[in-house]
Every structure is written in structure tokens, then in C-alpha cells.
Design an enzyme around this catalytic site. Structure first.
Site, mmCIF file in Angstrom:
data_model
loop_
_atom_site.group_PDB
_atom_site.id
_atom_site.type_symbol
_atom_site.label_atom_id
_atom_site.label_comp_id
_atom_site.label_asym_id
_atom_site.label_seq_id
_atom_site.Cartn_x
_atom_site.Cartn_y
_atom_site.Cartn_z
ATOM 1 N N ASP A 95 0.743 -1.490 -0.007
ATOM 2 C CA ASP A 95 -0.024 -0.011 -0.203
ATOM 3 C C ASP A 95 1.052 1.344 -0.016
ATOM 4 O OD1 ASP A 95 -2.323 -1.450 0.270
ATOM 5 O OD2 ASP A 95 -1.710 -1.805 2.469
ATOM 6 N N LYS A 150 2.513 2.169 -5.320
ATOM 7 C CA LYS A 150 3.230 1.527 -6.474
ATOM 8 C C LYS A 150 2.410 1.883 -7.860
ATOM 9 C CE LYS A 150 3.479 -2.373 -4.466
ATOM 10 N NZ LYS A 150 2.931 -1.851 -2.885
ATOM 11 N N ASN A 188 -5.063 -10.074 -4.509
ATOM 12 C CA ASN A 188 -4.895 -9.737 -3.132
ATOM 13 C C ASN A 188 -4.149 -8.349 -3.096
ATOM 14 O OD1 ASN A 188 -2.374 -10.942 -4.238
ATOM 15 N ND2 ASN A 188 -1.489 -11.379 -2.052
ATOM 16 N N GLY A 207 -3.826 -4.393 -4.766
ATOM 17 C CA GLY A 207 -4.733 -3.252 -4.999
ATOM 18 C C GLY A 207 -3.897 -2.173 -5.468
ATOM 19 N N HIS A 208 -3.633 -1.846 -6.744
ATOM 20 C CA HIS A 208 -3.090 -0.608 -7.176
ATOM 21 C C HIS A 208 -3.741 0.600 -7.412
ATOM 22 C CE1 HIS A 208 1.197 -2.920 -7.728
ATOM 23 N NE2 HIS A 208 0.703 -3.023 -6.658
ATOM 24 N N THR A 209 -3.881 1.548 -6.789
ATOM 25 C CA THR A 209 -4.721 2.457 -7.035
ATOM 26 C C THR A 209 -4.110 3.693 -7.817
ATOM 27 O OG1 THR A 209 -5.781 2.049 -4.826
ATOM 28 C CG2 THR A 209 -6.335 4.217 -5.917
ATOM 29 N N GLN A 265 2.195 -5.921 -3.007
ATOM 30 C CA GLN A 265 2.450 -5.906 -1.860
ATOM 31 C C GLN A 265 3.713 -5.315 -1.475
ATOM 32 O OE1 GLN A 265 1.895 -9.514 -3.291
ATOM 33 N NE2 GLN A 265 -0.155 -8.847 -3.114
ATOM 34 N N ARG A 283 -6.613 0.055 7.596
ATOM 35 C CA ARG A 283 -5.278 0.055 7.875
ATOM 36 C C ARG A 283 -4.751 0.505 9.130
ATOM 37 N NH1 ARG A 283 -4.248 2.410 1.890
ATOM 38 N NH2 ARG A 283 -4.718 0.580 0.600
ATOM 39 N N LYS A 324 2.782 10.146 -0.041
ATOM 40 C CA LYS A 324 1.654 10.606 0.873
ATOM 41 C C LYS A 324 2.542 11.441 1.842
ATOM 42 C CE LYS A 324 -1.745 8.015 1.061
ATOM 43 N NZ LYS A 324 -2.817 6.902 1.609
ATOM 44 N N GLY A 338 0.336 13.952 -3.205
ATOM 45 C CA GLY A 338 -1.101 13.769 -3.429
ATOM 46 C C GLY A 338 -1.205 12.759 -4.383
#
Length: 422
Positions: free
Chosen positions: A13, A16, A38, A40-42, A224, A305, A331, A413
Site C-alpha cells: 500500500d 506503487k 490480493n 490493489g494498485h490505485t 504488496q 489499515r 503520501k 497527493g
């Protein structure tokens, strides 16, 4: 030209997907090398959020080749949903997505076994995403799994029945009720493999060999994070695949002589989903504030999380394991408004101070912190690194000094534009 590898340096998380999307224009091929749904790339651009689980994050660039490598495990049902989501955006992945013949398939019974086995662990559960990842990799290592190439054989149904009958016997021994659920799951599975077989499947090791010979550049996209690696993570609270640099070679069939940059992604703080050790985890208002300001809820599971301060002991360990050549700090904007920002520099274990990441996941760790003055300015609109608050730049400099690795990008951002390349 050669192979550059991008991977997470924490518990996943780290952002990436966004970074891959930003870097994609510099490459000819984007390739996923491990994991499955499993992950999740946002990605976020033009004010719209996109989440990918199996398809590489370079798919939004029509002129780039995207490859799902042999180290990935594919759930045809999840794959179909991803493809349909892209089609709704007028993006046809059939034009530039290739799939390894050797990638293993996640069957409906794999997901049921994941649920049954996790339930059986009780309080010792590892926090599985229940996507069938572990049982699929188990069958792969046991040499009984089904691969994409099996879909094109005349006896696929017989192979499928033989494997799922074995799964059923295990579920029966575990007294797990599944018949009604399995019927619907298999219906979706059959519909989904029809779509999967419409894509171009390849011997990816040969294709990559030729591409590199032709001078093309490849970006390997990890899923991951390093601290979830099955070999070097906080075992047993890890994933079932190799999330580190070495995994890119086996997960794509590329030899190490082609290695270029190793780009490590790290948040300005730490998060973790599920069970397992987390030395800098916060249980106070600061932790809750990080979760809210960072929207820290799993893109795959939706679970909140766990949040905590940046851990340099774990980060330096991840850098060592991977041979990281540059860091992307993501972030940083989430820490805006904190009066004090902390970074863990050492651990105290049984009264002894150490800078080593312990192999024992139950080690009683007391993190030792260095405190920094925070900042209050909104940094999401800043587009030049030099204009960032001095307090943040001091943190960046400190991380670089401690790790010996340069921070080449600072993300302020979630959007593509909110990325400062130094």
C-alpha cells in the site's frame, strides 16, 4: 536499456500503482511479476480513481505493452471485472495486454480453501485477503496447479475436476460448508475463462529476451511490499510470493544481468493490513488522524489499515535486501498538520538497542524515535520540490543520510500531477 524494478519497501500500500503510471511513458513494457488479486494498485488522474488488481498499471497508456508474468496468479473472475471496468472507460486491454502461459489460475475451490484454512487458525490467523492466493501458490509448489496454458488443452475439464475433487476432500475434512456457494462461483468462473482465452498468451521469457536484445526497456511492477515477502518478511504474517527484487527475475523469466534501477516506494509513515508485528503502530489520535487523512482503507479488502510512524530499521533492511538505487517517498501530504513528526531510528529488544530487523516476529520491540517539527502548509498544490516546507525537506535529507539512498520523487497527493520529480 534493461530491466528496472519498482517495488514496495514496507507492508504494501505504498502507492506503487500511481508511480508506475507516472513512470510508464519512459518504458516500452510494464510487467507484473508476482501476487494476484490480493494486491490493489490505485491510480488517480483527471479526478477519477482507478483500482487494478491483476492488470499492470501501465494499461492506461495505449502505446505501451503490458504483461502479466508467470509469477502472477490469476483469478479469471477478478480479471473479467477489471477488463469490463476498462472497457467502460473506452480502454480495450486486448490491444496491449499479454499473459504468460505459465501464470497459475486461481480456482473457486482455492478461495473456499483460503476461507476454511484461515477460519481454522482462529486467533493465529494471518489476516489473509481470502482471495485464494495461498492455496494457489501451494498447488503450484506441490506441482498440481493449473496454468493459463491448460485452458487451451482438450482435457482441461478433466484436469479441473481432478484438482477440485482434491480440494473438496480437504474442505469436507475441515467440515466447511461450500456446495451452494461453489455452484455460483463455478458458473462465474466458466464465463470468465472464456474471456481470458481471448487474450494473447505468450512464452514471456522468450518475448522478454528478444525485447531486451532489441534494446527495449522494461519496468517490473511489484505487488504488496518487501516486509510481506515469504522469505524475508515478518513470517508467518506474510504473503505467498517473492515480493523482492529477486522475485522479478523468476516471476518474469529474465536473467539478472539485465538489472538496471531498483526503485523503492515508501510512505512518509507506515501502514499494515491484517495481523502481524508492526513496531511503530499508533493506537492514539495521531494514528487515527493518519488513517483519516490518508484514506487508509484497503483497496482490495476495504479493511482499515493500521497506521504508525516511519520505521527506518525496517526501511534499511528492505533497501539492503533489494539493492535499492533510489527511493520514491509517497503520501507526504498526509502528515500535514502534525505538530511533531517522528521517525524510528533503532529498536530496543530485551534491553539491547539494535538497528537490525529481527527474524522473530514475536520479538518485544520498543521503537526509538527521532522527532521533527511538523508543517501546516497545504503541499498538494506545490509542483517544485524547492518550494516544499523546510521541515519536510529536512526529513527527506535525514532519510537520505540514514539510508544512503537518494529520494528521487516526492508525492504530495494521489493525482498524477501531484508528483515532484527531483
Amino acid at each position: 536499456m534493461g530491466l528496472d524494478i519498482l517495488l514496495g519497501l514496507q507492508w504494501g500500500d505504498e502507492g506503487k500503482g500511481k508511480v508506475v503510471d507516472v513512470l510508464t511513458p519512459k518504458y516500452d513494457i510494464i510487467a507484473r511479476f508476482q501476487g494476484g488479486p490480493n494486491a490493489g494498485h490505485t491510480l488517480e488522474f483527471d479526478g477519477i480513481k482507478h483500482i487494478l488488481h491483476i492488470i499492470p498499471s501501465g494499461i492506461f497508456h495505449a502505446d505501451k505493452v503490458n504483461v502479466i508474468g508467470n509469477g502472477v496468479v490469476i483469478d479469471p473472475v477478478v480479471f473479467r471485472k477489471e477488463v469490463n471496468g476498462l472497457l467502460e472507460m473506452n480502454i480495450d486491454p486486448k490491444r496491449n495486454l499479454f499473459i504468460s502461459k505459465k501464470a497459475h489460475l486461481i480456482l473457486p475451490t482455492h478461495k473456499l480453501m483460503d476461507m476454511a484454512l484461515e477460519h481454522q487458525k482462529g486467533e493465529r490467523k494471518i489476516g489473509s485477503t481470502l482471495k485464494g492466493i495461498g492455496p494457489t501458490y501451494t498447488d503450484k509448489i506441490a506441482r498440481v496447479g493449473l496454468r493459463v496454458l491448460d485452458l487451451f488443452t482438450p482435457n482441461f475439464v478433466q484436469k479441473y475436476k481432478k484438482l477440485t475433487d482434491n480440494h473438496r476432500s480437504i474442505l469436507d475434512r475441515l467440515s466447511f460448508k461450500y456446495e451452494d456457494t461453489l455452484h455460483q462461483m463455478e458458473k462465474e468462473f466458466v464465463e470468465s475463462i472464456e474471456l481470458l482465452t481471448q487474450f494473447r498468451v505468450i512464452d514471456n521469457e522468450y518475448e522478454f529476451y528478444q525485447s531486451l536484445k532489441d534494446g527495449k526497456s522494461i519496468l517490473a511492477e511489484g505487488a504488496q511490499g518487501t516486509l510481506l515477502d515469504v522469505e524475508f518478511g515478518s513470517y508467518p504474517f506474510v504473503t505467498s510470493s517473492s515480493t523482492v527484487t529477486a522475485g522479478a527475475y523468476t516471476g518474469l523469466g529474465i536473467n539478472p544481468s539485465h538489472q538496471g534501477r531498483v526503485i523503492g516506494i515508501v510512505k512518509a509513515y507506515c501502514t499494515r493490513v491484517g495481523s502481524g508485528p508492526f513496531p511503530t503502530e499508533l493506537f492514539d489520535q495521531d494514528g487515527e488522524r493518519m488513517r483519516k487523512q490518508g484514506f487508509e482503507f484497503g483497496s482490495t479488502t476495504g479493511r482499515p489499515r493500521r497506521c504508525g510512524w516511519l520505521d527506518l530499521v525496517a526501511l534499511k533492511y528492505a533497501i539492503m535486501i533489494n539493492g535499492v538505487t533510489e527511493i520514491v517517498l509517497t503520501k507526504a501530504d498526509v502528515l500535514t498538520g502534525f505538530k511533531t513528526v517522528k521517525i524510528c531510528t533503532e529498536y530496543k529488544i530485551n534491553g539491547e538497542v539494535t538497528d537490525r530487523f529481527p527474524a522473530d516476529s514475536e520479538a518485544p520491540i520498543q521503537p526509538q524515535y527521532r522527532s521533527f517539527e511538523g508543517w501546516s502548509e497545504d503541499i498538494t498544490k506545490i509542483r517544485e520540490y524547492e518550494k516544499l516546507p523546510e521541515q519536510l525537506k529536512q526529513m527527506v535529507h535525514f532519510i537520505e543520510q540514514e539510508t544512503g539512498v537518494r529520494i528521487s520523487i516526492v508525492s504530495v497527493g494521489p493525482d498524477r500531477d501531484e508528483t515532484l520529480i527531483r
